[in-house]
Write a protein that holds these residues in place. Sequence first.
Motif: not given
Length: 168
Positions: A53, A110, A113-114, A117, A134-135, A138-139, A141-142
């Motif tokens: 990313s 998911g 949502i991605g 955002v 922003t990705l 997400f990673f 958070t995962g």
Amino acid sequence: RLGLGISLLGMMLAFLMIQLVGVPFAFAFGILADRVGTKPALFVTLAVYAGVSAYGFALETTAQFFVLGFLVAMVQGGIQALSRSLFATLIPRHKAGEMFGFFGVFDRFGGAIGMFVFGVFQATTGSGRPAILTLILFFATGAILLSRVDVERGRRLALEAEAAAHEG
């Protein structure tokens, strides 16, 4: 032309490359999971995706776009295969259809949502570049959520639920 001046044919070739490269790397991540465990291998895929990313944020040339596609392909097949295989060990077999149905629904949710955002950031900033960053959130958070998964306990509970279903 799309994105960075990449032609539709170039985009299609990149997509094809991602599909072809993903298969052997799915096997490679399976080998890694056999050596270090599925959960640690998933952490590797999440870290690589975060790096990809950041690389995507700095992308400027068609050649870099194809490198990005290759990097995505490296982890895409692996993360999909590993997450499904880990999930399969955490659910009772007699509930597999139902649980994988939920897995699929939440996978799509998911993704939505991605995309939402990403779209909000792109609309707010006027550029897709900040949206790419922003990705990473997400990673991360995962990875945080995965760190909280007690795999051994989950496997034990799945086996207990299977045994109880066969007794009842």
